[in-house]
Design a protein around this motif. Structure first.
Motif, PDB file in Angstrom:
ATOM      1  N   ILE A  99     -79.916  21.081  33.099  1.00  0.00           N
ATOM      2  CA  ILE A  99     -78.470  21.032  33.386  1.00  0.00           C
ATOM      3  C   ILE A  99     -78.347  21.050  34.904  1.00  0.00           C
ATOM      4  N   ASP A 100     -77.960  19.918  35.470  1.00  0.00           N
ATOM      5  CA  ASP A 100     -77.956  19.809  36.925  1.00  0.00           C
ATOM      6  C   ASP A 100     -76.609  20.251  37.479  1.00  0.00           C
ATOM      7  N   THR A 101     -76.573  20.431  38.799  1.00  0.00           N
ATOM      8  CA  THR A 101     -75.344  20.956  39.402  1.00  0.00           C
ATOM      9  C   THR A 101     -74.208  19.935  39.353  1.00  0.00           C
ATOM     10  N   ASP A 102     -74.543  18.645  39.198  1.00  0.00           N
ATOM     11  CA  ASP A 102     -73.462  17.664  39.005  1.00  0.00           C
ATOM     12  C   ASP A 102     -72.815  17.874  37.635  1.00  0.00           C
ATOM     13  N   ASN A 134     -81.166   9.096  45.634  1.00  0.00           N
ATOM     14  CA  ASN A 134     -82.196  10.013  45.126  1.00  0.00           C
ATOM     15  C   ASN A 134     -81.854  10.704  43.830  1.00  0.00           C
ATOM     16  N   ARG A 135     -80.633  10.514  43.335  1.00  0.00           N
ATOM     17  CA  ARG A 135     -80.261  11.208  42.090  1.00  0.00           C
ATOM     18  C   ARG A 135     -79.601  10.239  41.122  1.00  0.00           C
ATOM     19  N   ASN A 136     -80.032  10.320  39.867  1.00  0.00           N
ATOM     20  CA  ASN A 136     -79.493   9.433  38.837  1.00  0.00           C
ATOM     21  C   ASN A 136     -78.812  10.238  37.747  1.00  0.00           C
ATOM     22  N   PHE A 137     -78.287  11.414  38.117  1.00  0.00           N
ATOM     23  CA  PHE A 137     -77.644  12.271  37.127  1.00  0.00           C
ATOM     24  C   PHE A 137     -76.439  11.558  36.511  1.00  0.00           C
ATOM     25  N   GLU A 138     -76.043  12.028  35.338  1.00  0.00           N
ATOM     26  CA  GLU A 138     -74.852  11.459  34.693  1.00  0.00           C
ATOM     27  C   GLU A 138     -73.653  11.571  35.642  1.00  0.00           C
ATOM     28  N   ASP A 169     -84.594  26.572  42.468  1.00  0.00           N
ATOM     29  CA  ASP A 169     -84.636  27.675  43.426  1.00  0.00           C
ATOM     30  C   ASP A 169     -83.289  27.917  44.105  1.00  0.00           C
ATOM     31  N   ILE A 170     -82.630  26.837  44.505  1.00  0.00           N
ATOM     32  CA  ILE A 170     -81.398  27.033  45.304  1.00  0.00           C
ATOM     33  C   ILE A 170     -80.297  27.626  44.428  1.00  0.00           C
ATOM     34  N   PHE A 171     -80.157  27.097  43.217  1.00  0.00           N
ATOM     35  CA  PHE A 171     -79.128  27.628  42.328  1.00  0.00           C
ATOM     36  C   PHE A 171     -79.396  29.108  42.050  1.00  0.00           C
ATOM     37  N   SER A 220     -78.347  19.460  43.356  1.00  0.00           N
ATOM     38  CA  SER A 220     -77.779  19.746  44.673  1.00  0.00           C
ATOM     39  C   SER A 220     -77.721  21.251  44.993  1.00  0.00           C
ATOM     40  N   SER A 221     -77.543  21.539  46.296  1.00  0.00           N
ATOM     41  CA  SER A 221     -77.488  22.935  46.729  1.00  0.00           C
ATOM     42  C   SER A 221     -76.079  23.501  46.619  1.00  0.00           C
TER      43      SER A 221
END
Ligand SMILES: CC(C)[C@H](C(=O)O)[C@@H](O)C(=O)O
Ligand code: SF4
Length: 813
Positions: free
Chosen positions: A611-614, A517-521, A698-700, A674-675
């Motif tokens: 900017i994602d949590t990964d 479900n995630r294609n982050f770097e 929201d979670i961050f 991610s949470s």
């Protein structure tokens, strides 16, 4: 005596005085016959809300109002009054108390626990001498770190898991569940698997329940009409200690999909298409209800794949109203209500769980199923979608400069040129697995495509079932044989290459068609390139050797080549090892809740969208069992050269005075993905206490407050001005008590903040202590729940054997 102590002063979920309280009190005071009769009288005089009725000391009123709620929901009360969405109903029916500012204390029915986000929570309980309040409603398993290699020789975790940090996390959970008495499916148990696969499979997930887990893909369980969402580790501890959560109500968003899906198009294509339409921030602040004829026609597993990715559209939760498909799926599962009176009572309640006709949504999206072709991603965000006939975008054709920069960065990472057709891009690996697509229907679909064909010579393809029971069922159906004959590697259950916390990884530069479900770097391995696809499209890519349209499969003329799985057992890169050592040196015990008043200093500009949590903290640093010491790994990929481990001089937080920035001013949708609470922990430990952006996931956002940090949302033009201040190198001052940011030019920029959260930050207050002061209200709610919703009380596994199964959780094809 009925009615004694009734006071018409109950407040609503939004904190306003409830206009119906007087009616309720009258009904209560009449004390007519049974609670149900009182309820009926009350309902017919205006309709009631269950949550508003929980007033300690007024038992009859509570009962009456509870029953009235059902009558209303079944349409027996005054039509046109208080029309509510499914989300409103579940939220309100779990509200124990509502504070002045509208923050609700919600009762939690189901808590799923895994090894990555729980160690610090158990440590917190232990330090405070608190037990897990409702072990019957808590279920733990291991999934993220477990190797997916053959377990034939498994004896103990200690001997089996080679990688030290993974082993430590799994062993920590094993000890914690023993110490706190939590039901646990360990690696030797066939019921072990990905937390979002095992919950539904066991019947632990039930319609109308509030279901949480320290994991963003908890949204999956919304497929059952459960209000299910991911929480941070501080909240995991809060739930374990109190069985409640503090929540503000989200907005309601409707995604209606109508029409018949084309052959070869499945729910994964639908959800990728939806995210392409709404964007990864489209559902921020909302709970999505998926509805429409396409959704009604989906199986439970297809619905799960769809709600699973609601979080990728920014929504914390996705819901599907329960129906016959739901009930049929649940019947006979180990933890479902037993058939007979228990089931009937539950089903009667579940049938009330639907959005009232005419209820208002804050956002509405309509999709025509016939418009959806097999869909996949080309970039590094789940919103970067197109269909298989599409091409990569050209940044030069974008009007928005920030979007153009984002596309350019994504294409560069993905090693793709603008305007490249997706069909025909060669892949190195294919991953069929994850909590999105590792259920039995997904395996069946992959086998259907692979049957009689061979995996291409240039491809290594793996299938990782979502649980031991999925694996067992697939083997009973002979699907493993079909896949193995085609050249797929058939593995043991776990999260595997979805997140690559275990040894299953992409090598730098490798391209993967993945059902995750995630294609982050870096998501599937540093430098790895991910294209999100359905299981059918993944199997098609495996046999074709490149991304292709599953609807026109290549002839099965290619050689099979299965790479040695040892290739996946990568040594830890030296740069990564050095950072890990520093993390270990710095890690200490728990960190109390710090106060936040004013903060002055130079701000650092991070002008990147999403900017994602990964990106904030990659998965290799999640394997800690402590909260502290993570600062050295914050923004790891941006901050360090992956080869040498040297600091990247171009990254702002490595540069001169900005090294000490306590304030970050960032692009849109900061902290998506991610949470993991490791993200705010890492940023906090690095010294940053305040982040300013136009929007946050929201979670961050929520996790920041739990750690004494302040996220501030401002309009884009103001954020741009603050970014210019950052560049100037002059100080910004964030004044929380006065809710203003002082700019170097003396201007004061006001900012919004929730009063309850502000109070907690300014005074350094910890949520669990505050909630436990409401013990009376929690206990009163539990008594009501015992009587009217007994099916939500977990029967647990302590007295059950595996042989309890009334039937296999899976029915044959
Ligand atoms: C490790 C966990 C916190 C994380 C999540 O919340 O989603 C993981 O499952 C993921 O998919 O990134
Ligand atoms: S998204 Fe991936 S890593 Fe996260 S819970 Fe699902 S399978 Fe596991």
């Amino acid at each position: 005596m009925r009615g004694k102590g009734c006071v018409p002063t109950t407040t609503t979920a939004t904190g306003r005085a409830c206009p119906r309280a007087a009616t309720r009190a009258r009904a209560c005071a009449k004390g007519k016959g049974s609670p149900a009769a009182a309820a009926k009288a009350a309902a017919s005089s205006g309709g009631l809300r269950a949550q508003a009725a929980v007033v300690p000391g007024c038992r009859a009123q509570q009962v009456a109002c509870k029953v009235a709620y059902h009558l209303e929901a079944q349409g027996e009360s005054d039509p046109g009054q208080g029309l509510r969405t499914l989300y409103d109903k579940i939220f309100e029916d779990h509200t124990i108390d509502t504070s002045e500012d509208g923050t609700a204390l919600l009762f939690v029915d189901r808590h799923l626990v895994h090894e990555v986000t729980s160690p610090q929570a158990f440590e917190g309980l232990r330090n405070a001498g608190r037990p897990v309040r409702r072990t019957d409603c808590t279920l733990a398993t291991v999934d993220h770190n477990v190797p997916t290699t053959d377990r034939a020789t498994f004896d103990t975790v200690e001997n089996f898991i080679q990688e030290t940090d993974s082993r430590t996390q799994v062993m920590a959970l094993e000890e914690n569940v023993k110490e706190f008495g939590v039901t646990y499916f360990g690696m030797e148990d066939t019921r072990q698997g990905i937390v979002h696969v095992i919950g539904p499979e066991q019947g632990f997930t039930l319609p109308g329940a509030i279901c949480v887990c320290g994991d963003s893909h908890t949204a999956t369980h919304g497929a059952f009409g459960a209000l299910a969402f991911g929480i941070g580790t501080s909240e995991v501890e809060h739930v374990m200690a109190t069985q409640t959560l503090l929540q503000k109500k989200s907005m309601n968003m409707k995604v209606q999909i109508d029409g018949k899906l084309q052959p070869g198009v499945v729910s994964k294509d639908v959800v990728l298409h939806v995210i392409g339409v709404i964007g990864t921030a489209g559902g921020n602040g909302c709970c999505i209800e998926f509805c429409g004829s396409t959704v009604r026609d989906m199986s439970m597993e297809a619905r799960m794949a769809m709600s699973n990715m609601a979080i990728e559209g920014g929504a914390r939760a996705g819901l599907v109203a329960p129906d016959e498909t739901t009930f049929e799926y649940l019947q006979g599962r180990p933890l479902s209500p037993a058939m007979g009176p228990d089931w009937d009572k539950a089903e009667a309640y579940w049938r009330t769980l639907r959005t009232d006709e005419g209820a208002k949504f804050d956002k509405e999206v309509y999709i025509n199923a016939e418009d959806i072709a097999p869909t996949l991603t080309w970039g590094t965000s789940p919103q970067d979608t197109t269909n298989i006939m599409g091409k990569t975008p050209d940044p030069a054709k974008q009007e928005d400069p920030q979007r153009a920069a984002g596309i350019e960065r994504a294409l560069n990472y993905m090693g793709l040129e603008p305007d490249t057709p997706l069909e025909g891009i060669p892949v190195d690996k294919v991953f069929i697995g994850s909590c999105t697509n590792a259920r039995i229907e997904d395996v069946r679909l992959a086998a259907l495509v692979a049957k009689g064909r061979k995996v291409a010579a240039n491809v290594y393809a793996m299938v990782v079932p979502g649980s031991g029971l999925v694996k067992q069922q697939a083997e009973a159906e002979g699907l493993d044989q079909i896949l193995k004959e085609a050249g797929f590697d058939w593995r043991e259950p776990g999260c595997s290459m979805c997140l690559a916390m275990n040894p299953d990884k992409l090598l730098p530069g490798e391209r993967c068609a993945s059902t995750s479900n995630r294609n982050f770097e870096g998501r599937q391995g540093a430098g790895g390139r991910t294209h999100l696809v359905s299981p059918a499209m993944a199997a098609a890519a495996a046999v074709a050797g490149h991304l292709t349209d599953v609807r026109k499969l290549l002839p099965d003329s290619m050689d099979m080549s299965v790479l040695d799985s040892k290739e996946f057992l990568l040594p830890v890169a030296p740069a990564e090892r050095a950072v890990k050592e520093k993390v270990a040196e710095r890690a200490g015990g728990g960190v109390g809740m710090p106060k936040f008043t004013t903060l002055k200093g130079i701000g650092a500009k991070l002008d990147i969208q999403n900017i994602d949590t990964d990106m904030i903290i990659p998965k290799q640093f999640l394997k800690t069992i402590k909260r502290s010491g993570l600062g050295v790994s914050a923004f790891y990929e941006l901050r360090y050269d992956p080869e040498t481990g040297e600091e990247n001089p171009d990254f702002i937080l490595n540069n001169g005075a900005w090294r000490d920035s306590k304030i970050i001013v960032a692009g849109d949708n900061f902290g998506c993905g991610s949470s993991r609470e490791h993200a705010p922990w890492a940023i906090n430990d690095f010294g940053v206490r305040c982040i300013i952006s136009t929007s946050f996931s929201d979670i961050f956002f929520n996790n920041c407050f739990k750690n004494g940090m302040l996220p501030i949302v401002l309009e884009n033009d103001v954020v741009r001005e603050l970014m210019a201040d950052c560049d100037s190198g002059e100080d910004l001052e964030v004044d929380l008590p006065n809710q203003v940011i002082r700019r170097p030019n003396g201007q004061e920029v006001p900012f919004p903040v929730d009063p309850f959260r502000k109070n907690c930050l300014v005074n350094g207050l910890d949520d669990i202590g505050l909630t436990l002061q409401k013990e009376d209200k929690i206990a009163a709610f539990e008594r009501i729940r015992d009587e009217y919703y007994p099916f939500f009380n977990g029967i647990g596994y302590s007295h059950l054997e595996t042989s309890h199964f009334d039937k296999s959780p899976y029915s044959p094809v």
